[in-house]
Design a protein around this motif. Sequence first.
Motif, PDB file in Angstrom:
ATOM      1  N   SER A   1       0.829  -1.210   0.000  1.00 59.86           N
ATOM      2  CA  SER A   1       0.000   0.000   0.000  1.00 59.86           C
ATOM      3  C   SER A   1       0.864   1.261   0.000  1.00 59.86           C
ATOM      4  N   THR A   2       2.000   1.216   0.708  1.00 61.14           N
ATOM      5  CA  THR A   2       2.905   2.363   0.745  1.00 61.14           C
ATOM      6  C   THR A   2       3.592   2.540  -0.603  1.00 61.14           C
ATOM      7  N   LEU A   3       3.976   1.432  -1.240  1.00 62.34           N
ATOM      8  CA  LEU A   3       4.602   1.516  -2.554  1.00 62.34           C
ATOM      9  C   LEU A   3       3.639   2.104  -3.586  1.00 62.34           C
ATOM     10  N   LYS A   4       2.381   1.761  -3.500  1.00 64.39           N
ATOM     11  CA  LYS A   4       1.398   2.312  -4.431  1.00 64.39           C
ATOM     12  C   LYS A   4       1.288   3.818  -4.274  1.00 64.39           C
ATOM     13  N   ASP A   5       1.427   4.286  -3.033  1.00 61.17           N
ATOM     14  CA  ASP A   5       1.353   5.723  -2.784  1.00 61.17           C
ATOM     15  C   ASP A   5       2.618   6.434  -3.258  1.00 61.17           C
ATOM     16  N   LEU A   6       3.776   5.811  -3.049  1.00 62.93           N
ATOM     17  CA  LEU A   6       5.042   6.440  -3.420  1.00 62.93           C
ATOM     18  C   LEU A   6       5.345   6.325  -4.913  1.00 62.93           C
ATOM     19  N   LEU A   7       4.772   5.333  -5.574  1.00 62.26           N
ATOM     20  CA  LEU A   7       5.004   5.116  -7.006  1.00 62.26           C
ATOM     21  C   LEU A   7       3.661   5.123  -7.740  1.00 62.26           C
ATOM     22  N   PRO A   8       2.986   6.281  -7.761  1.00 62.68           N
ATOM     23  CA  PRO A   8       1.622   6.328  -8.304  1.00 62.68           C
ATOM     24  C   PRO A   8       1.517   5.899  -9.753  1.00 62.68           C
ATOM     25  N   GLY A   9       2.559   6.113 -10.541  1.00 62.48           N
ATOM     26  CA  GLY A   9       2.500   5.745 -11.946  1.00 62.48           C
ATOM     27  C   GLY A   9       2.407   4.252 -12.182  1.00 62.48           C
ATOM     28  N   ALA A  10       2.848   3.455 -11.206  1.00 64.03           N
ATOM     29  CA  ALA A  10       2.843   2.003 -11.395  1.00 64.03           C
ATOM     30  C   ALA A  10       1.432   1.457 -11.556  1.00 64.03           C
ATOM     31  N   ALA A  11       0.461   2.113 -10.941  1.00 65.16           N
ATOM     32  CA  ALA A  11      -0.922   1.641 -11.019  1.00 65.16           C
ATOM     33  C   ALA A  11      -1.473   1.724 -12.440  1.00 65.16           C
ATOM     34  N   GLN A  12      -0.825   2.510 -13.299  1.00 68.32           N
ATOM     35  CA  GLN A  12      -1.290   2.662 -14.671  1.00 68.32           C
ATOM     36  C   GLN A  12      -0.689   1.603 -15.598  1.00 68.32           C
ATOM     37  N   LEU A  13       0.214   0.814 -15.083  1.00 69.27           N
ATOM     38  CA  LEU A  13       0.881  -0.198 -15.900  1.00 69.27           C
ATOM     39  C   LEU A  13       0.079  -1.496 -15.938  1.00 69.27           C
ATOM     40  N   PRO A  14       0.311  -2.345 -16.940  1.00 68.05           N
ATOM     41  CA  PRO A  14      -0.316  -3.678 -16.953  1.00 68.05           C
ATOM     42  C   PRO A  14       0.051  -4.434 -15.676  1.00 68.05           C
ATOM     43  N   GLU A  15      -0.778  -5.371 -15.298  1.00 68.52           N
ATOM     44  CA  GLU A  15      -0.609  -6.044 -14.011  1.00 68.52           C
ATOM     45  C   GLU A  15       0.751  -6.723 -13.864  1.00 68.52           C
ATOM     46  N   ASP A  16       1.225  -7.368 -14.926  1.00 65.59           N
ATOM     47  CA  ASP A  16       2.511  -8.048 -14.807  1.00 65.59           C
ATOM     48  C   ASP A  16       3.652  -7.056 -14.586  1.00 65.59           C
ATOM     49  N   GLN A  17       3.557  -5.870 -15.214  1.00 67.40           N
ATOM     50  CA  GLN A  17       4.574  -4.849 -15.017  1.00 67.40           C
ATOM     51  C   GLN A  17       4.470  -4.215 -13.627  1.00 67.40           C
ATOM     52  N   GLN A  18       3.229  -4.105 -13.150  1.00 66.66           N
ATOM     53  CA  GLN A  18       3.040  -3.599 -11.783  1.00 66.66           C
ATOM     54  C   GLN A  18       3.769  -4.489 -10.779  1.00 66.66           C
ATOM     55  N   GLU A  19       3.583  -5.784 -10.939  1.00 64.37           N
ATOM     56  CA  GLU A  19       4.202  -6.724 -10.007  1.00 64.37           C
ATOM     57  C   GLU A  19       5.723  -6.589 -10.025  1.00 64.37           C
ATOM     58  N   LYS A  20       6.261  -6.394 -11.225  1.00 68.76           N
ATOM     59  CA  LYS A  20       7.713  -6.251 -11.336  1.00 68.76           C
ATOM     60  C   LYS A  20       8.195  -4.995 -10.628  1.00 68.76           C
ATOM     61  N   VAL A  21       7.426  -3.905 -10.754  1.00 62.96           N
ATOM     62  CA  VAL A  21       7.791  -2.648 -10.081  1.00 62.96           C
ATOM     63  C   VAL A  21       7.744  -2.814  -8.574  1.00 62.96           C
ATOM     64  N   TYR A  22       6.655  -3.411  -8.076  1.00 57.54           N
ATOM     65  CA  TYR A  22       6.471  -3.518  -6.627  1.00 57.54           C
ATOM     66  C   TYR A  22       7.418  -4.524  -5.976  1.00 57.54           C
ATOM     67  N   GLU A  23       7.922  -5.474  -6.754  1.00 56.74           N
ATOM     68  CA  GLU A  23       8.884  -6.433  -6.205  1.00 56.74           C
ATOM     69  C   GLU A  23      10.199  -5.756  -5.836  1.00 56.74           C
ATOM     70  N   GLY A  24      10.578  -4.750  -6.599  1.00 58.22           N
ATOM     71  CA  GLY A  24      11.824  -4.043  -6.326  1.00 58.22           C
ATOM     72  C   GLY A  24      13.040  -4.854  -6.754  1.00 58.22           C
ATOM     73  N   THR A  25      14.181  -4.212  -6.692  1.00 58.16           N
ATOM     74  CA  THR A  25      15.452  -4.857  -7.045  1.00 58.16           C
ATOM     75  C   THR A  25      16.406  -4.735  -5.872  1.00 58.16           C
ATOM     76  N   ALA A  26      16.852  -5.866  -5.372  1.00 57.47           N
ATOM     77  CA  ALA A  26      17.743  -5.855  -4.208  1.00 57.47           C
ATOM     78  C   ALA A  26      19.108  -5.276  -4.585  1.00 57.47           C
ATOM     79  N   THR A  27      19.665  -4.532  -3.659  1.00 62.00           N
ATOM     80  CA  THR A  27      21.006  -3.976  -3.851  1.00 62.00           C
ATOM     81  C   THR A  27      22.041  -5.095  -3.740  1.00 62.00           C
ATOM     82  N   VAL A  28      23.009  -5.080  -4.640  1.00 67.75           N
ATOM     83  CA  VAL A  28      24.067  -6.087  -4.585  1.00 67.75           C
ATOM     84  C   VAL A  28      24.935  -5.832  -3.352  1.00 67.75           C
ATOM     85  N   THR A  29      25.057  -6.822  -2.506  1.00 66.42           N
ATOM     86  CA  THR A  29      25.872  -6.698  -1.302  1.00 66.42           C
ATOM     87  C   THR A  29      26.551  -8.024  -1.015  1.00 66.42           C
TER      88      THR A  29
END
Length: 272
Positions: free
Chosen positions: A58-86
């Motif tokens: 719910s917080t990600l949807k608020d911080l990344l409002p444009g993601a809600a306009q994307l197709p569902e599969d792309q939304q999921e990819k955005v909300y999953e995020g990318t882990a920092t290499v460590t």
Amino acid sequence: MAYVPGVALLVALVAGCSAGSDADDPDADSKPGSPTVTAAPPGKYRTLPESCRAVPRSTLKDLLPGAAQLPEDQQEKVYEGTATVTYDTDRKVGCRWKSDVPDASRNLSIDFERVVSYDPSVSDDDRAREVYATKQEAAALPAPGGATPSETPDGPASSSPGGKPAGSPSGTPSATPSGEPSGSTTGTDPDEDLRPRLLDELGDAAFLDDALTRAGSTAQHRTVSVVFRTSNVIVTVQYTEQPARVTEVPDSRELQEKAQALARKLAETLSE
């Protein structure tokens, strides 16, 4: 009494062993009243959260409002995020999210750093204070009189001159944090201080930075950073917006409010 050579030798050997017995006693050379060196206490946190799951959907949807306009599969990819290499997830973890839409793009990143002191005389918390103070000093927050505040073991205090120009976020000497020309009050609360500053009631110490920059002919982008320390963990939240139009300027108030709200949620999660 008759002199017995064997008995005399035996007595001498026993006496010698008794006199030398203190050499094997580890406390024999200790001076009375000498202080005992004890190891500094460890930090409160021994592990770090899973960074890409630290922010609720719910917080990600608020911080990344444009993601809600994307197709569902792309939304999921955005909300999953990318882990920092460590290379040491016990010491540092992070995650990045990005939302690109025609009118603007927004980027969010969070980083957790667990500070460990390898000096037995310095606690993890004290070492974390030093690391945090370095980050705060690098931000060069403005302060009354041009001093730059930095955290000391006893709390925030002014320590060095040369802060940023009052009333301007980092990188914006000619604009107010809201992005409006200097002297303009349209749409802003003149009593609200949106400059880079120390923050209250967030972890053990916290500060906010606000930078508005332009790269070449591209639109201006604003990055709000909130950094806070709680015990031996330092958390950094960075929230960036870049409008598609060159003439548009991202609003400080919105970005600052959302970045601070997320930082406080993360602080609560760490305290649980």
